[in-house]
Design an enzyme around this catalytic site. Structure first.
Site, PDB file in Angstrom:
ATOM      1  N   SER A  85       0.835  -1.298  -0.029  1.00 31.09           N
ATOM      2  CA  SER A  85      -0.088  -0.002  -0.236  1.00 31.09           C
ATOM      3  C   SER A  85       0.752   1.198   0.076  1.00 31.09           C
ATOM      4  CB  SER A  85      -0.907  -0.258   1.257  1.00 31.09           C
ATOM      5  OG  SER A  85      -0.005  -0.319   2.290  1.00 31.09           O
ATOM      6  N   THR A 189      -2.106   3.882   4.285  1.00 28.36           N
ATOM      7  CA  THR A 189      -1.082   5.084   4.100  1.00 28.36           C
ATOM      8  C   THR A 189      -0.262   4.801   5.216  1.00 28.36           C
ATOM      9  OG1 THR A 189      -2.740   6.155   2.697  1.00 28.36           O
ATOM     10  CG2 THR A 189      -0.801   7.307   3.935  1.00 28.36           C
ATOM     11  N   THR A 207       1.601   7.152   0.274  1.00 30.09           N
ATOM     12  CA  THR A 207       0.725   5.900  -0.157  1.00 30.09           C
ATOM     13  C   THR A 207       0.783   5.567  -1.716  1.00 30.09           C
ATOM     14  OG1 THR A 207      -1.314   5.238   0.059  1.00 30.09           O
ATOM     15  CG2 THR A 207      -1.233   7.268  -0.931  1.00 30.09           C
ATOM     16  N   ARG A 217      -6.446   8.713 -10.612  1.00 29.23           N
ATOM     17  CA  ARG A 217      -7.336   9.142  -9.500  1.00 29.23           C
ATOM     18  C   ARG A 217      -6.225   9.576  -8.302  1.00 29.23           C
ATOM     19  NH1 ARG A 217      -6.700   7.214  -3.634  1.00 29.23           N
ATOM     20  NH2 ARG A 217      -8.660   7.310  -2.704  1.00 29.23           N
ATOM     21  N   VAL A 218      -6.415  10.649  -7.809  1.00 33.98           N
ATOM     22  CA  VAL A 218      -5.387  11.132  -6.614  1.00 33.98           C
ATOM     23  C   VAL A 218      -6.159  11.110  -5.345  1.00 33.98           C
ATOM     24  CG1 VAL A 218      -4.320  13.261  -5.911  1.00 33.98           C
ATOM     25  CG2 VAL A 218      -4.189  12.475  -8.000  1.00 33.98           C
ATOM     26  N   GLY A 219      -5.576  10.700  -4.352  1.00 30.43           N
ATOM     27  CA  GLY A 219      -6.524  10.489  -3.009  1.00 30.43           C
ATOM     28  C   GLY A 219      -6.446  11.724  -1.866  1.00 30.43           C
ATOM     29  N   ASP A 220      -6.284  11.538  -0.791  1.00 28.76           N
ATOM     30  CA  ASP A 220      -6.067  12.418   0.091  1.00 28.76           C
ATOM     31  C   ASP A 220      -4.863  12.804   0.586  1.00 28.76           C
ATOM     32  OD1 ASP A 220      -6.100   9.719   1.281  1.00 28.76           O
ATOM     33  OD2 ASP A 220      -6.237  10.703   3.280  1.00 28.76           O
ATOM     34  N   THR A 240      -5.342   7.909   7.192  1.00 31.73           N
ATOM     35  CA  THR A 240      -5.364   6.686   6.592  1.00 31.73           C
ATOM     36  C   THR A 240      -6.854   6.372   6.273  1.00 31.73           C
ATOM     37  OG1 THR A 240      -4.372   4.381   6.177  1.00 31.73           O
ATOM     38  CG2 THR A 240      -4.659   4.971   8.497  1.00 31.73           C
ATOM     39  N   GLY A 241      -6.876   5.424   5.276  1.00 30.67           N
ATOM     40  CA  GLY A 241      -8.335   4.920   5.019  1.00 30.67           C
ATOM     41  C   GLY A 241      -8.577   5.076   3.620  1.00 30.67           C
ATOM     42  N   GLY A 243      -9.642   7.740   1.011  1.00 34.77           N
ATOM     43  CA  GLY A 243      -9.230   9.144   0.953  1.00 34.77           C
ATOM     44  C   GLY A 243     -10.259  10.029   0.656  1.00 34.77           C
TER      45      GLY A 243
HETATM   46  N1  GLY Z   1      -5.924   7.325   1.873  1.00 41.83           N
HETATM   47  C1  GLY Z   1      -5.003   6.765   0.860  1.00 41.83           C
HETATM   48  C2  GLY Z   1      -6.139   7.137  -0.083  1.00 41.83           C
HETATM   49  O1  GLY Z   1      -6.980   6.785  -0.333  1.00 41.83           O
HETATM   50  O2  GLY Z   1      -5.282   7.395  -1.383  1.00 41.83           O
END
Ligand code: GLY
Length: 330
Positions: A85, A189, A207, A217-220, A240-241, A243
């Protein structure tokens, strides 16, 4: 499902961040939310944080600042191919491409991040360089890669044989890209916050994001204030989780602002999870998770998640332990 509204609406006592879990190297005691008083503290998501924290605290004890120390800790996890991850060995997107997100903040409020970075093993170090060498905060995609290569990073194939096998199995099972959120597949993450000997705080996250995400796709993680925020006068938070839920609520920023108002780190984490729950409550059967860690300037920490399963590592100059956090939806 029952929602536990625990401590943040209660007044007074500081709530404990979590319950100690018991790998062989740990004893069975309750977590205290202030192991340190003041002095070096390192707080990191998941059990891989235990190893990362060992490096970070070692460097802090040697006199390194929190920024360089968290970089060294995070790189251990980024370089580990068995962690699916983060960094090298991370699971790819639906097209089989590993894309990485990371961000950093230091005690002066400086920030840097990279989004959808391909072919570079250590996105956190690239984010740190964006912060230190440019007048920007975020670089994305090909631009982030060009910047990394120009600054001495090497291009590498980040898709390990093991990650490729898991991706091909997913692709065969879900040829139309359905079911990207599989609770059995970890998308954990690394998020780390540290206070050094000068009482200066830095925070960082890194992450490979949601496994099998749509390409692009871009996360948090690279969004300052969503997965990570530090204000050296108050404290810091990391997430984490899934995003998307931290992005919709700017959870890390929210936590730091609640601590500024006087919430304990634990109360602030619970407040932010409650906020995310408003967005996530109709999708809990998809396996959505939202987890936060917070550390204030007194070295007090908090931890809370939406559902069961979140673990974190807390390390001080005296001891290092892994805890299981409490959670909202029982
Ligand atoms: N928290 C990581 C993501 O959703 O990309």
């Amino acid at each position: 499902m029952k929602i536990s509204r625990r401590s943040f609406i209660k007044t007074g006592a500081l709530a404990s961040g979590g319950i100690l879990i018991t790998p062989s190297h740990l004893s069975n005691i309750q977590a205290k939310n202030n192991l340190s008083g003041s002095g070096p503290v390192v707080l990191t998501t998941w059990d891989f944080g235990y190893t990362a924290n060992a490096k970070t605290i070692e460097l802090i004890k040697e006199g390194k600042n929190s920024l360089d120390a968290i970089e060294a800790g995070i790189r251990i996890v980024e370089n580990d191919p068995s962690i699916s991850s983060v960094g090298y060995g991370g699971l790819p997107d639906e097209d089989g491409i590993v894309t990485l997100d990371a961000s950093v903040m230091d005690w002066n409020g400086n920030a840097g991040s990279v989004a959808a970075l391909e072919g570079i093993k250590n996105p956190f170090s690239v984010a740190k360089l964006v912060m230190q060498k440019t007048k920007h905060v975020m670089l994305a995609g090909n631009g982030a890669k060009k910047f990394a290569l120009e600054n001495g990073f090497k291009e590498e194939n980040l898709l390990t044989d093991e990650a490729k096998k898991i991706w091909l199995e997913w692709k065969q099972k879900y040829p139309h890209g359905q079911n990207r959120i599989d609770p059995n597949i970890h998308h954990d993450t690394i998020g780390m916050i540290a206070i050094d000997k000068n009482n200066n705080m830095s925070g960082g996250v890194s992450t490979s994001g949601l496994a099998f995400k749509i390409h692009g796709r871009v996360g948090d993680s690279p969004i300052i204030g969503a997965a990570m925020f530090v204000d050296n006068e108050v404290g810091g938070a990391v997430a984490t989780g899934n995003g998307e839920f931290m992005m919709k609520t700017l959870g890390a920023f929210l936590i730091v602002e609640k601590m500024r108002e006087g919430f304990s780190p634990q109360q602030a984490c619970e407040f932010a999870v409650e906020r995310a729950h408003k967005h996530a409550k109709n999708r809990l059967n998809e396996g959505i998770q939202v987890c936060y860690l917070a550390l204030n300037k007194n070295g007090e920490h908090g931890a809370f998640s939406l559902v069961d399963g979140f673990q974190y590592a807390l390390t001080t100059s005296k001891e290092s332990k892994v805890y299981k956090s409490d959670y909202l939806v029982k």
